[in-house]
Design a protein around this motif. Structure first.
Motif, PDB file in Angstrom:
ATOM      1  N   GLU A   6       0.849  -1.205   0.000  1.00  0.00           N
ATOM      2  CA  GLU A   6       0.000   0.000   0.000  1.00  0.00           C
ATOM      3  C   GLU A   6       0.883   1.253   0.000  1.00  0.00           C
TER       4      GLU A   6
ATOM      5  N   LYS B 107      -3.989 -13.392  -0.568  1.00  0.00           N
ATOM      6  CA  LYS B 107      -5.322 -12.760  -0.590  1.00  0.00           C
ATOM      7  C   LYS B 107      -5.240 -11.328  -0.077  1.00  0.00           C
ATOM      8  N   ALA B 108      -4.475 -11.133   0.987  1.00  0.00           N
ATOM      9  CA  ALA B 108      -4.332  -9.784   1.556  1.00  0.00           C
ATOM     10  C   ALA B 108      -3.626  -8.854   0.556  1.00  0.00           C
TER      11      ALA B 108
ATOM     12  N   LYS C  12      -6.010  -7.702  -2.375  1.00  0.00           N
ATOM     13  CA  LYS C  12      -6.913  -6.563  -2.093  1.00  0.00           C
ATOM     14  C   LYS C  12      -6.254  -5.251  -2.528  1.00  0.00           C
TER      15      LYS C  12
ATOM     16  N   LYS D 278      -5.877  -5.005  -6.341  1.00  0.00           N
ATOM     17  CA  LYS D 278      -7.131  -4.622  -7.014  1.00  0.00           C
ATOM     18  C   LYS D 278      -7.401  -3.133  -6.800  1.00  0.00           C
ATOM     19  N   LYS D 279      -7.197  -2.694  -5.566  1.00  0.00           N
ATOM     20  CA  LYS D 279      -7.469  -1.287  -5.239  1.00  0.00           C
ATOM     21  C   LYS D 279      -6.666  -0.347  -6.148  1.00  0.00           C
TER      22      LYS D 279
ATOM     23  N   ASP E  98      -8.387 -15.234  -5.818  1.00  0.00           N
ATOM     24  CA  ASP E  98      -9.541 -14.342  -5.788  1.00  0.00           C
ATOM     25  C   ASP E  98     -10.142 -14.382  -7.193  1.00  0.00           C
TER      26      ASP E  98
END
Ligand SMILES: Cc1ncc(COP(=O)(O)O)c(C=O)c1O
Length: 398
Positions: A157, A186-187, A190, A193-194, A222
């Motif tokens: 991030e 998976k984490a 996210k 994708k964001k 996912d």
């Protein structure tokens, strides 16, 4: 002759350089033990070799379809479905001259001039050069040893900006052997994708996993993420086929088409004979892969124990691949026969000159505190090499 600007930034592969240096010393009659190599020391399985020989005898020696013959694409599609839970069509598969070639094709078609590419460190040596060759800007994110060298969602991030287009993931990792679990992927998914990132997922070591770990592709964690991922894999490591040069990418159709078009004007098809051998590797008996894996477990365990028992050396336990990546930074600032050891290059140099052991300095992988040792060598060789290393450490000035 004047060289083009794009070559000025390229560094030669340091892993091949250290191997070259060790081989030169060996040719001069010096008994060097190499922990530098990045290829399994096993022979290509007999059934695979036979398939290659048959291809030659059958006259299967001409150009093929650029992105690979249908029989091989089918074998790859079946493998991805069965082992990775991923559905692909023939127009989404591109077979190339090794996974390195697949990665480079992917980088060239996905990375625009000035794009930021997130690269978790420690990283495999060629990624950073490929990013630069494509005109991208490597955004190196240092993972932590205490987190077993895995990128965290928080780090991803923090590193993502509106200029970031790509993320390179490599699980199991060269050089650290780090393996991501499904939940960790998976984490990360996210955040991917964001920020609408594209992932190049290098899964070449997927068959070399230990301690009951299983390989998970980020493309499969996912239902929505698959269209953002280019899966890269190959036969070099799993089937001990480094010299045959077969790698492949599975990607959204427009990406696969661009990669095949690019390849059609550079190398054309991968070797016809190697493609036939690759079908046998994927569809024939998998017994040799398991035998090799079991041998690697024994060597990893032995090397891990020995290294962690050496004064001042600590190593994480790798879950996959065939490398250990111990931290040797306790020796920085110390002297060996009067010479101060400042970094991983000095440390590797002392091991080579004083101990006649070749290792790769961590700086080559963006991690100055470590060195990489490959355990793609016989147990006797590993034992002798580690004895020598222990001796060198004992001879540091106190
Ligand atoms: C992480 C990683 N990816 C890709 C490759 C390239 O493999 P290939 O021989 O298929 O080009 C290697 C080889 O060392 C590797 O370590």
């Amino acid at each position: 002759m004047k060289l083009a600007k794009r070559t000025l930034n390229i560094s030669p592969s340091p892993t091949l350089a250290i191997d070259g240096k060790a081989k030169k010393m060996q040719q001069e009659g010096i008994d060097v033990i190499s922990f530098g190599v990045g290829e399994p020391d096993f022979d290509t399985p007999e059934n695979v070799k036979e398939a290659g020989i048959k291809a030659i005898k059958d006259g299967f020696t001409k150009y093929t379809a650029v992105a690979g013959i249908e029989g091989l694409k089918k074998a790859i599609i079946d493998k991805l479905a069965k082992e990775n839970g991923l559905e692909f069509q023939s127009n989404q598969i591109v077979v190339s001259a090794g996974a390195k070639h697949s990665l480079y094709n992917a980088m060239l078609v996905l990375c625009d001039e000035g794009d930021e590419v997130i690269l978790p460190a420690p990283y495999w040596v060629s990624y950073i050069e490929q990013i630069k060759m494509a005109g991208g800007i490597p955004k190196v994110v240092e993972t932590k040893e205490e987190n077993n060298f895995r990128l965290t969602p928080e780090q991803l991030e923090a590193a993502s900006t509106n200029k970031t287009s790509l993320l390179i993931l490599n699980s199991p990792s060269n050089p650290t052997g780090a393996v991501y679990t499904a939940n960790e992927l998976k984490a990360l998914a996210k955040i991917i994708k964001k920020h609408k990132l594209t992932v190049i997922s290098d899964e070449i070591y997927e068959k070399l996993l230990y301690d009951g770990l299983t390989h998970v592709s980020i493309a499969a964690v996912d239902p929505e993420i698959k269209d953002q991922v280019v899966v890269v894999n190959g036969l070099s490591k799993a089937y001990s086929m480094t010299g045959w040069r077969i790698g492949y990418a599975a990607a959204p159709a427009n990406v696969a088409k661009a990669m095949a078009d690019l390849q059609s004007h550079s190398t054309s098809n991968p070797t016809s004979i190697a493609q036939k051998a690759a079908i046998e590797a994927l569809e024939g008996t998998q017994e040799p892969v398991e035998q090799m894996r079991l041998e690697f477990v024994k060597r990893r365990d032995y090397m891990y124990e020995r290294l962690n028992n050496m004064p001042g050396i600590t190593s994480t336990k790798p879950g996959g691949a065939f490398y250990l990546f111990p931290n040797v930074s306790n020796y920085y600032g110390k002297k060996y026969k009067g010479q101060t050891i400042a970094n991983s290059t000095d440390f590797a140099e002392i091991l080579l000159t004083a101990g006649k052991i070749a290792v790769v300095p961590g700086v080559a992988f963006g991690s100055e505190n470590n060195i990489r040792l490959s355990y793609a060598a016989s147990m006797e060789t590993i034992e002798e090499g580690l004895n020598r290393m222990e001796q060198v450490l004992l001879n540091f000035d106190s």
